[in-house]
Design a protein around this motif. Structure first.
Motif, mmCIF file in Angstrom:
data_model
loop_
_atom_site.group_PDB
_atom_site.id
_atom_site.type_symbol
_atom_site.label_atom_id
_atom_site.label_comp_id
_atom_site.label_asym_id
_atom_site.label_seq_id
_atom_site.Cartn_x
_atom_site.Cartn_y
_atom_site.Cartn_z
ATOM 1 N N ARG A 216 53.651 98.430 17.912
ATOM 2 C CA ARG A 216 54.781 98.068 18.771
ATOM 3 C C ARG A 216 54.417 96.928 19.705
ATOM 4 N NH1 ARG A 216 55.292 103.768 18.905
ATOM 5 N NH2 ARG A 216 54.242 103.840 20.933
ATOM 6 N N LEU A 217 53.200 96.953 20.227
ATOM 7 C CA LEU A 217 52.754 95.879 21.115
ATOM 8 C C LEU A 217 52.678 94.552 20.361
ATOM 9 C CD1 LEU A 217 51.682 94.923 23.841
ATOM 10 C CD2 LEU A 217 49.387 95.622 23.113
ATOM 11 N N ALA A 218 52.139 94.592 19.145
ATOM 12 C CA ALA A 218 52.048 93.370 18.344
ATOM 13 C C ALA A 218 53.433 92.829 18.008
ATOM 14 C CB ALA A 218 51.264 93.648 17.058
ATOM 15 N N LEU A 219 54.352 93.730 17.649
ATOM 16 C CA LEU A 219 55.717 93.307 17.333
ATOM 17 C C LEU A 219 56.407 92.718 18.555
ATOM 18 C CD1 LEU A 219 58.019 93.168 15.277
ATOM 19 C CD2 LEU A 219 58.653 95.502 15.933
ATOM 20 N N ALA A 220 56.220 93.357 19.719
ATOM 21 C CA ALA A 220 56.819 92.838 20.948
ATOM 22 C C ALA A 220 56.251 91.470 21.305
ATOM 23 C CB ALA A 220 56.596 93.818 22.097
ATOM 24 N N THR A 221 54.949 91.286 21.070
ATOM 25 C CA THR A 221 54.326 89.985 21.346
ATOM 26 C C THR A 221 54.889 88.892 20.458
ATOM 27 O OG1 THR A 221 52.272 91.114 21.993
ATOM 28 C CG2 THR A 221 52.126 88.766 21.467
ATOM 29 N N VAL A 222 55.060 89.203 19.182
ATOM 30 C CA VAL A 222 55.627 88.223 18.248
ATOM 31 C C VAL A 222 57.049 87.862 18.645
ATOM 32 C CG1 VAL A 222 56.340 87.846 15.862
ATOM 33 C CG2 VAL A 222 54.134 88.917 16.351
ATOM 34 N N LEU A 223 57.852 88.871 18.973
ATOM 35 C CA LEU A 223 59.233 88.611 19.373
ATOM 36 C C LEU A 223 59.292 87.792 20.664
ATOM 37 C CD1 LEU A 223 60.910 92.066 18.609
ATOM 38 C CD2 LEU A 223 61.108 89.945 17.296
ATOM 39 N N ALA A 224 58.377 88.087 21.601
ATOM 40 C CA ALA A 224 58.338 87.324 22.848
ATOM 41 C C ALA A 224 57.990 85.865 22.586
ATOM 42 C CB ALA A 224 57.333 87.949 23.810
ATOM 43 N N LEU A 225 57.040 85.618 21.696
ATOM 44 C CA LEU A 225 56.661 84.241 21.361
ATOM 45 C C LEU A 225 57.804 83.505 20.676
ATOM 46 C CD1 LEU A 225 52.986 84.751 20.110
ATOM 47 C CD2 LEU A 225 53.742 83.783 22.294
ATOM 48 N N VAL A 226 58.523 84.210 19.813
ATOM 49 C CA VAL A 226 59.675 83.595 19.141
ATOM 50 C C VAL A 226 60.735 83.201 20.162
ATOM 51 C CG1 VAL A 226 61.583 84.019 17.541
ATOM 52 C CG2 VAL A 226 59.267 84.746 16.947
ATOM 53 N N GLN A 227 60.958 84.084 21.161
ATOM 54 C CA GLN A 227 61.949 83.796 22.191
ATOM 55 C C GLN A 227 61.491 82.673 23.117
ATOM 56 O OE1 GLN A 227 65.039 85.150 22.567
ATOM 57 N NE2 GLN A 227 64.768 86.320 20.686
ATOM 58 N N LEU A 228 60.196 82.622 23.397
ATOM 59 C CA LEU A 228 59.682 81.645 24.351
ATOM 60 C C LEU A 228 59.462 80.263 23.740
ATOM 61 C CD1 LEU A 228 57.038 83.717 26.370
ATOM 62 C CD2 LEU A 228 59.213 82.815 27.201
ATOM 63 N N PHE A 229 59.307 80.192 22.421
ATOM 64 C CA PHE A 229 58.969 78.911 21.812
ATOM 65 C C PHE A 229 60.007 77.824 22.086
ATOM 66 C CE2 PHE A 229 58.880 75.861 18.298
ATOM 67 C CZ PHE A 229 57.568 75.419 18.400
ATOM 68 N N PRO A 230 61.324 78.084 21.944
ATOM 69 C CA PRO A 230 62.288 77.014 22.276
ATOM 70 C C PRO A 230 62.177 76.551 23.723
ATOM 71 C CG PRO A 230 63.346 78.754 21.019
ATOM 72 C CD PRO A 230 61.998 79.273 21.399
ATOM 73 N N LEU A 231 61.914 77.499 24.650
ATOM 74 C CA LEU A 231 61.758 77.122 26.055
ATOM 75 C C LEU A 231 60.521 76.253 26.246
ATOM 76 C CD1 LEU A 231 62.684 77.396 28.990
ATOM 77 C CD2 LEU A 231 61.321 79.489 29.143
ATOM 78 N N LEU A 232 59.425 76.635 25.610
ATOM 79 C CA LEU A 232 58.206 75.835 25.712
ATOM 80 C C LEU A 232 58.400 74.452 25.098
ATOM 81 C CD1 LEU A 232 55.528 78.538 24.791
ATOM 82 C CD2 LEU A 232 56.118 77.674 27.057
ATOM 83 N N TRP A 233 59.133 74.388 23.993
ATOM 84 C CA TRP A 233 59.399 73.091 23.364
ATOM 85 C C TRP A 233 60.260 72.211 24.256
ATOM 86 C CZ3 TRP A 233 57.229 70.987 19.160
ATOM 87 C CH2 TRP A 233 57.822 69.834 18.630
#
Length: 282
Positions: free
Chosen positions: A21-38
C-alpha cells in the motif's frame, strides 16, 4: 495466511500488505506531482531549455515570470480572481452554513421538500443554465461588473448540503446549555455551533475558494471587458497569443497556482480535522 515476512538482517517483521500500500501510494503521489514539478521546472527554463526533455533547468531564469507581468496586465487578473474568490467564499460559507443549520434544526412545514429542491440543483450543470442565467444578469444590468461575476455563483446548494449533513450529526447535548440560558437559534448558532464547526467550515472555504479561483466558463461569459478578466480567462487569452512559448505559459500557470497551494498548505490541518469530524455521532 500470514501477511508478514521475516527480515533476515534485522530480525524484525515486515507487513507485506502495508508495504504494498505504501509503494502504491508513493507511485500515485509521484504521478500526481509530476505535472506540478514539470510546470515549476518549465517556468524557470530559458527558451532553449524548454525544447528539451530535462526536468532540471540547465540555465534557470526568472525572466519568464517578469515577462508575463510585462506583456499582459497579469496583476489585474490576479486581483480580480482574488477579489471574487474571497467574496464568494465568505458569502457561501456564512449563508450556506446558516441555511444548513436552519434545515437541520428548525422544524417547519415543507422543510424536507425545500431541502429536496435545493439538493436537486446540484444535478444541474453550469452549461445547462448558462444562457438563462446570463439573460437574467443582463436584464438587471450586471454584465461587465464585479457583481455579475460574484452574485450568480455566491449562492449554491453544495455548502447547504455539506453543512446540513454535518449538523444532523452534531450532538444536541452541546446546545442544551444554551437552551437553559434562554438563547435563541441565532445566538446558539453564532456562539456555540459556529466555533465548533471551524474544521468543516475551513474545508468548505478551501473547496469553495479553489472552485471559484479555477472557474472559467462563467467569468468568460459575463465579463467582456478585459479589466474584469480573472486569471483563468487572462491565461486563456495569453496562451492563444503566446502559445508557442511554453516557458511563458508555465510561468503564468505557476503564478496562478501559488495562491491555491499556499491556501491548502495553511489550512491542511483543518481539512484533516474536518474529515475526522465528519464521523461525529450524536
Amino acid at each position: 495466511m500470514s501477511t508478514t515476512a521475516e527480515l533476515p538482517c534485522s530480525g524484525g517483521r515486515l507487513d507485506v500488505g502495508k508495504a504494498v500500500r505504501l509503494a502504491l501510494a508513493t507511485v500515485l503521489a509521484l504521478v500526481q506531482l509530476f505535472p506540478l514539478l514539470w510546470m515549476v521546472s518549465g517556468a524557470f527554463k530559458s527558451t532553449e531549455d524548454a525544447r528539451g526533455a530535462s526536468l532540471i533547468p540547465q540555465h534557470p531564469t526568472f525572466h519568464n515570470i517578469t515577462e508575463v507581468f510585462t506583456r499582459i496586465p497579469y496583476a489585474k487578473y490576479l486581483f480580480n480572481s482574488l477579489l471574487t474568490s474571497v467574496i464568494v467564499t465568505l458569502l457561501l460559507v456564512f449563508f450556506g452554513s446558516m441555511a444548513a443549520y436552519a434545515l437541520a434544526r428548525l422544524k417547519f412545514r415543507g422543510r424536507e421538500p425545500l431541502f429536496a429542491v435545493i439538493f436537486s440543483t446540484l444535478m444541474v450543470a453550469m452549461p445547462v443554465i448558462l444562457v438563462p442565467l446570463f439573460m437574467v444578469v443582463a436584464k438587471v444590468g450586471l454584465v461587465n461588473s464585479y457583481a455579475g461575476l460574484i452574485l450568480p455563483v455566491a449562492f449554491t446548494a453544495f455548502p447547504i448540503f455539506l453543512m446540513r449533513q454535518f449538523y444532523l450529526q452534531f450532538p444536541r447535548e452541546l446546545e442544551e446549555a444554551a437552551d437553559l440560558d434562554g438563547c435563541g437559534y441565532l445566538r446558539r448558532f453564532v456562539t456555540i455551533v459556529l466555533p465548533l464547526s471551524r474544521s468543516m467550515l475551513a474545508a468548505l472555504a478551501v473547496t469553495t475558494f479553489l472552485s471559484t479561483w479555477n472557474s472559467f466558463l462563467w467569468p468568460l461569459t459575463v465579463a467582456k471587458d478585459s479589466d474584469l478578466w480573472v486569471v483563468q480567462v487572462g491565461m486563456s487569452q495569453f496562451q492563444n497569443q503566446y502559445g508557442g512559448d511554453w516557458s511563458l505559459i508555465m510561468a503564468g500557470s505557476l503564478v496562478a497556482a501559488v495562491p491555491t497551494l499556499l491556501l491548502f498548505l495553511v489550512l491542511q490541518r483543518q481539512i484533516v480535522e474536518s474529515v475526522k469530524a465528519s464521523g461525529l455521532k450524536g
